[in-house]
Write an enzyme that holds these catalytic residues in place. Structure first.
Site, PDB file in Angstrom:
ATOM      1  N   ASP A 131      63.466  41.224  92.487  1.00 46.06           N
ATOM      2  CA  ASP A 131      63.078  40.109  93.329  1.00 46.06           C
ATOM      3  C   ASP A 131      62.243  40.667  94.484  1.00 46.06           C
ATOM      4  O   ASP A 131      62.378  41.844  94.844  1.00 46.06           O
ATOM      5  CB  ASP A 131      64.340  39.415  93.852  1.00 46.06           C
ATOM      6  CG  ASP A 131      64.045  38.414  94.952  1.00 46.06           C
ATOM      7  OD1 ASP A 131      63.237  37.504  94.721  1.00 46.06           O
ATOM      8  OD2 ASP A 131      64.627  38.560  96.051  1.00 46.06           O
ATOM      9  N   ASN A 139      70.634  32.678  94.454  1.00 50.84           N
ATOM     10  CA  ASN A 139      69.776  31.907  93.558  1.00 50.84           C
ATOM     11  C   ASN A 139      69.349  32.705  92.333  1.00 50.84           C
ATOM     12  O   ASN A 139      68.947  32.124  91.317  1.00 50.84           O
ATOM     13  CB  ASN A 139      68.527  31.430  94.300  1.00 50.84           C
ATOM     14  CG  ASN A 139      68.849  30.430  95.388  1.00 50.84           C
ATOM     15  OD1 ASN A 139      69.665  29.542  95.193  1.00 50.84           O
ATOM     16  ND2 ASN A 139      68.231  30.587  96.544  1.00 50.84           N
ATOM     17  N   ASP A 190      61.164  38.709  97.843  1.00 51.11           N
ATOM     18  CA  ASP A 190      61.469  38.293  99.208  1.00 51.11           C
ATOM     19  C   ASP A 190      62.849  38.757  99.660  1.00 51.11           C
ATOM     20  O   ASP A 190      63.868  38.406  99.063  1.00 51.11           O
ATOM     21  CB  ASP A 190      61.400  36.771  99.320  1.00 51.11           C
ATOM     22  CG  ASP A 190      60.001  36.235  99.060  1.00 51.11           C
ATOM     23  OD1 ASP A 190      59.044  37.027  99.087  1.00 51.11           O
ATOM     24  OD2 ASP A 190      59.867  35.013  98.830  1.00 51.11           O
ATOM     25  N   LYS A 197      63.414  32.348  86.615  1.00 54.27           N
ATOM     26  CA  LYS A 197      63.268  33.813  86.644  1.00 54.27           C
ATOM     27  C   LYS A 197      63.942  34.443  85.435  1.00 54.27           C
ATOM     28  O   LYS A 197      63.403  35.369  84.811  1.00 54.27           O
ATOM     29  CB  LYS A 197      63.877  34.375  87.934  1.00 54.27           C
ATOM     30  CG  LYS A 197      63.034  34.179  89.172  1.00 54.27           C
ATOM     31  CD  LYS A 197      63.624  34.969  90.332  1.00 54.27           C
ATOM     32  CE  LYS A 197      62.783  34.860  91.583  1.00 54.27           C
ATOM     33  NZ  LYS A 197      63.329  35.667  92.699  1.00 54.27           N
ATOM     34  N   THR A 254      59.268  36.930  91.135  1.00 53.88           N
ATOM     35  CA  THR A 254      59.275  36.221  92.396  1.00 53.88           C
ATOM     36  C   THR A 254      58.708  34.808  92.272  1.00 53.88           C
ATOM     37  O   THR A 254      57.883  34.537  91.386  1.00 53.88           O
ATOM     38  CB  THR A 254      58.450  36.994  93.445  1.00 53.88           C
ATOM     39  OG1 THR A 254      58.328  36.224  94.642  1.00 53.88           O
ATOM     40  CG2 THR A 254      57.057  37.314  92.923  1.00 53.88           C
ATOM     41  N   ALA A 255      59.147  33.937  93.172  1.00 50.17           N
ATOM     42  CA  ALA A 255      58.579  32.592  93.252  1.00 50.17           C
ATOM     43  C   ALA A 255      57.229  32.588  93.948  1.00 50.17           C
ATOM     44  O   ALA A 255      56.536  31.569  93.948  1.00 50.17           O
ATOM     45  CB  ALA A 255      59.540  31.659  94.000  1.00 50.17           C
TER      46      ALA A 255
END
Length: 319
Positions: free
Chosen positions: A72, A250, A74, A224, A179-180
């Protein structure tokens, strides 16, 4: 019965969107990784950066090419959220006005003080970013993204997490960001860190110009996990031998599908889940920052400023 049928259809629709987002992210990630491999020999020496001495973990296994690592971004690899730093850089280049900058600033304050990824705030940030880039060329945003990385992101990389990623690379394994954040931004960060590539949210473009829409949905939560599954299938990986790293509850779906899950700088929910499941923990924040993320709302109100503190307290009461 009608209500139950509606809920079932909605859940199926949400699952289909997650699968679509995951597959789109995997396809984009593989393409950029291939381009990165072609340029690696030329760029490696120029872009190599000194790494701080951090104790390497007992894992990974050297030479296990069916294993890979998924990180991930962030607050796991980088302090703060990439999309907020991107917004800050775009404002500097007159992509939008002060009102939108204030929104980005508030979103970043929430993210850093609350220590969690609130879905409503992440969706708000996504919509803001899409409206800003609509009509701009992909190549233009990629070029600007390089400068924004140098200005706002490079100094926010956690050395400890970077060392974990390097351990996998040194073992001969591929390392992917998941990642988003927009896939273009994630790809720049991955390349600058010497990683294999990135899975990120794919914004629709036609003729190299952004339409202001997404392909599927943001690469967040279950999406994800779908992206990692799709990439593992395409790359011939064994997920039971792979590792995943995240700070957020999440990302439990992604962490749960690999054989070696790590909670890095975890929020309170992920820390609790990781301990109950025997997952490894890593925390590279300073003691002050780590404590600040975990303080109860009642204790934190006196120390946190204004509206940010009130919003965090309200959020925690709803949880």
């Amino acid at each position: 019965m009608a209500a139950l049928g509606w809920l079932t259809r909605r859940n199926r629709f949400a699952t289909a969107r997650s699968v679509l987002a995951g597959e789109a992210a995997a396809e984009a990630a593989r393409k950029t990784a291939q381009e990165r491999d072609a340029q690696l020999a030329v760029e490696a020496e120029a872009e190599a950066a000194p790494r701080e001495a951090v104790r390497e973990p007992e894992f990974p296994v050297v030479g296990d090419v069916r294993a890979a690592a998924f990180f991930d971004l962030d607050n796991t690899v980088m302090q703060g959220a990439a999309i907020f730093h991107l917004g800050r850089g775009l404002y500097k280049r007159h992509f939008f006005r002060k009102r939108e900058l204030a929104r980005f600033a508030w979103q970043q304050t929430w993210f850093r003080v609350a220590g969690v990824e609130d879905p409503a705030h992440m969706e708000d940030a996504r919509n803001s970013a899409l409206s800003i880039v609509k009509g701009h060329r992909v190549a233009e945003l990629m070029a600007i993204g390089e400068d924004i990385y140098d200005e706002y992101m490079a100094e926010r990389i956690w050395p400890g997490t970077r060392a974990l990623a390097q351990a996998h690379l040194d073992a001969g394994q591929k390392v992917w960001l998941v990642t988003a954040a927009p896939v273009e931004t994630a790809t720049i960060i991955a390349r600058r860190l010497g990683l294999t590539g990135a899975l990120g949210t794919v914004a629709e473009s036609v003729g190299g110009v952004y339409t202001g829409k997404l392909v599927g949905e943001p690469l967040h939560g279950p999406a994800k996990a779908e992206a990692v599954r799709a990439l593992a299938t395409a790359e011939g990986l064994d997920l039971t031998r792979c590792a995943a790293y995240s700070d957020s509850a999440n990302d439990i779906p992604m962490l749960s599908i690999v054989g070696h899950p790590y909670a890095v700088n975890p929020d309170s929910r992920l820390r609790k889940h990781a301990r109950s499941h025997g997952w490894r923990l890593r925390d590279y924040r300073t003691g002050r920052k780590a404590a600040k993320v975990g303080i109860p709302a009642a204790a934190g109100l006196g120390a946190l400023a204004g509206g940010a503190a009130a919003a965090v307290a309200a959020h925690r009461r709803r949880r």
